[in-house]
Design an enzyme around this catalytic site. Structure first.
Site, PDB file in Angstrom:
ATOM      1  N   ASP A 199      -0.630  -4.309  -4.491  1.00  0.00           N
ATOM      2  CA  ASP A 199      -1.312  -3.203  -3.736  1.00  0.00           C
ATOM      3  C   ASP A 199      -2.333  -2.253  -3.856  1.00  0.00           C
ATOM      4  OD1 ASP A 199      -3.427  -4.920  -3.043  1.00  0.00           O
ATOM      5  OD2 ASP A 199      -2.613  -5.036  -0.871  1.00  0.00           O
ATOM      6  N   ARG A 222     -11.957  -0.149  -7.582  1.00  0.00           N
ATOM      7  CA  ARG A 222     -11.543   0.287  -6.454  1.00  0.00           C
ATOM      8  C   ARG A 222     -11.176   1.676  -6.560  1.00  0.00           C
ATOM      9  NH1 ARG A 222      -7.904  -5.000  -2.830  1.00  0.00           N
ATOM     10  NH2 ARG A 222      -9.620  -6.180  -3.361  1.00  0.00           N
ATOM     11  N   ASP A 244       1.265  -0.875   0.208  1.00  0.00           N
ATOM     12  CA  ASP A 244      -0.157  -0.096   0.037  1.00  0.00           C
ATOM     13  C   ASP A 244       1.469   0.972  -0.160  1.00  0.00           C
ATOM     14  OD1 ASP A 244      -2.491  -1.686   0.053  1.00  0.00           O
ATOM     15  OD2 ASP A 244      -2.671  -1.550   2.220  1.00  0.00           O
TER      16      ASP A 244
END
Length: 504
Positions: free
Chosen positions: A188, A241, A159
């Site tokens: 990610d 997302r 992240d």
């Protein structure tokens, strides 16, 4: 919504209005001015390290040391970061007021911290920023790229910015978060909130070139997150997302979504999101419940869907389009100011991301009559002696055949050019020098090439002025040893013949 009264926080906060970029009225704010809008302003507010000590850091180890050198884990601190932060210069530092690690910037079990990029910028290269069991944190004007969860080197679970485990009141502002691919390439999420993370605002940021923009809730059982605001951000070339929501409440307004290849805002597991005045462009399935039959809900208001394609509703995919309508009514507890959706692309292009001058929208699609006069007026040359003559100079890069010294030789036939359309040129002195005005003079054949710029006090990173176009620029009377002119956008390769400085 009526306008919000802005609250100044931090040390030496200054705010300056300028005429806008591309017909958009903008406001320029020094680091930590204004405070957050949205949910980060709730629950007691988010002020970061306001009123605390300000320290400088150019390595990850120095960031950790600044946290560890505090009297306690909640002693306010502003950490000004300039330079590239990577695995090679980031080590664990121990202390009673910190809990750090080697492979990430660790904001763990702490509170009342501001981490802000200054000067030539703060680049976190392959190194993520991790928040855990922390509160009242501001992260501003930083660029985080290529954080991996697999391959080498790895950091922060892949992240760019990740928050988890009882995190409260975080404002991430004017950040650039990017990867170079999706999960198969080792990356990610760019902005993930997990395990009881609440009262967060992400504003004026760029998220791009990633398989996953971010999520709120790591699984269907992780339902204690929420109260998150996303505004004036640009999501670009993202698979999905933007974000994925599992339960909780969120608010998305005045964002520009472009190039979403699979899906966009994915509201699931009884999540609710209010979606106001956004611009969705060249994308697929930008809103709905996807990859599950556990529905979430949305309220939509005056969004624009420009070349958006929609899949058919089936057992696991429930797109909101092709004609999105509200499925719930969301209770937003704060006041907010909306730009019209049709000018969102221009506003976001002129404000979002790191190293763009911390400019923000003032809620109008055109400059308002009450805006101050522009800081440049090429018809009124400055008075007095040119302090650049006899000074020194340097810059970020120089094109072949040009020189830094050419901007201080008094000769309009010589010039400096960067190696691209953007760059920095600086004038420097051996002793403290007071500057009130600068004059940027382009060569006659390139006049009008420079579009937007910043003037920066190199000594402390303060942004003294922002604006568009070359010419005379007034700055607050400032005593310094080095002043930067930073070109942030241009329509070609700039040629600066003279960088004149004056004290009136």
């Amino acid at each position: 919504m009526r306008p919000i009264a802005k609250r100044l926080v931090g040390v030496g906060a200054t705010v300056a209005l300028i005429a806008g970029i591309g017909g958009v009225a903008l406001t320029s704010a020094h680091a930590e001015t204004g405070g957050p809008e949205g949910f980060a302003a709730q629950n007691g507010g988010t002020t970061g390290g306001a009123d605390g000590q300000t320290v400088s850091a150019s390595t990850g180890t120095e960031i950790h040391a600044a946290l560890c050198d505090r009297a306690s884990s909640d002693t306010p601190i502003v950490i000004e970061v300039e330079g590239t932060i990577n695995h090679g210069n980031t080590s664990k530092v121990s202390g009673d007021s910190c809990n750090t690690a080697d492979d990430k910037i660790e904001l763990k079990e702490i509170s009342n911290v501001t981490l802000v990029g200054v000067g030539d910028g703060a680049l976190f290269d392959e190194l993520g920023i991790h928040l855990r069991d922390s509160s009242n944190i501001i992260i501003q004007n930083v660029h985080v790229r290529n954080v991996k969860k697999s391959g080498s080197p790895t950091s922060n679970g892949g992240d760019a910015i990740g928050m988890e485990s009882n995190v409260r009141n975080v404002w991430v502002d004017h950040a650039t978060l990017e990867a170079s691919g999706g999960e198969s390439a080792g990356y990610d999420g760019l902005f993930d909130l997990k395990n009881n993370t609440q009262y967060v605002t992400l504003s004026y940021s760029i998220l791009r070139n990633s398989g996953r923009g971010g999520l709120i809730g790591s699984s269907n059982s992780d339902t204690t997150n929420g109260f998150t605001t996303f505004h004036h951000n640009r999501y670009e070339n993202i698979d999905s997302r933007t974000p994925l929501l599992r339960a909780g409440t969120a608010h998305s307004y005045n964002n520009h979504y472009v190039g979403l290849t699979k899906s966009g805002i994915n509201s699931r597991v009884d999540a609710e999101i209010q979606v106001d005045h956004n611009y969705f462009q060249d994308s697929r399935d930008v809103l709905g419940t996807f990859y599950t039959d556990h529905l979430g809900y949305w309220e939509v208001n005056d969004n624009i869907y420009d070349n958006v394609t929609w899949s058919s509703d089936d057992s696991d995919n429930h797109p909101a389009g092709p004609n999105p309508t509200s499925t719930t009514s969301v209770d937003i507890p704060y006041e907010f100011e909306l730009d019209e959706a049709n000018c969102v692309p221009d506003i976001v292009a002129g404000t979002a991301g790191a190293n763009t001058g911390l400019q923000v929208s003032n809620g109008s699609c055109a400059p308002q009559d009450s805006s101050p006069e522009p800081t440049t007026d090429p018809t009124v040359p400055p008075n007095g002696d040119n302090l650049s003559i006899g000074a020194g100079s340097d810059g970020s890069t120089k094109a072949s055949g040009t020189s830094f010294r050419n901007v201080r030789d008094g000769d309009m036939d010589t010039y400096w050019s960067p190696t691209s359309s953007t760059g920095r040129i600086s004038i420097k002195w051996d002793t403290d020098t007071t500057v009130t005005t600068i004059n940027i003079r382009e060569t006659p054949n390139t006049e009008g090439t420079i579009e937007s710029w910043q003037v920066v006090n190199h000594d402390n990173g303060d942004i003294l002025a922002v604006g568009t176009g070359a010419g005379p620029i007034n700055v607050p009377a400032t005593t310094l040893t080095k002043i930067n002119f930073v070109i942030t956008t241009s329509n070609g390769t700039p040629q600066i013949a003279e960088f004149e400085t004056f004290s009136e």
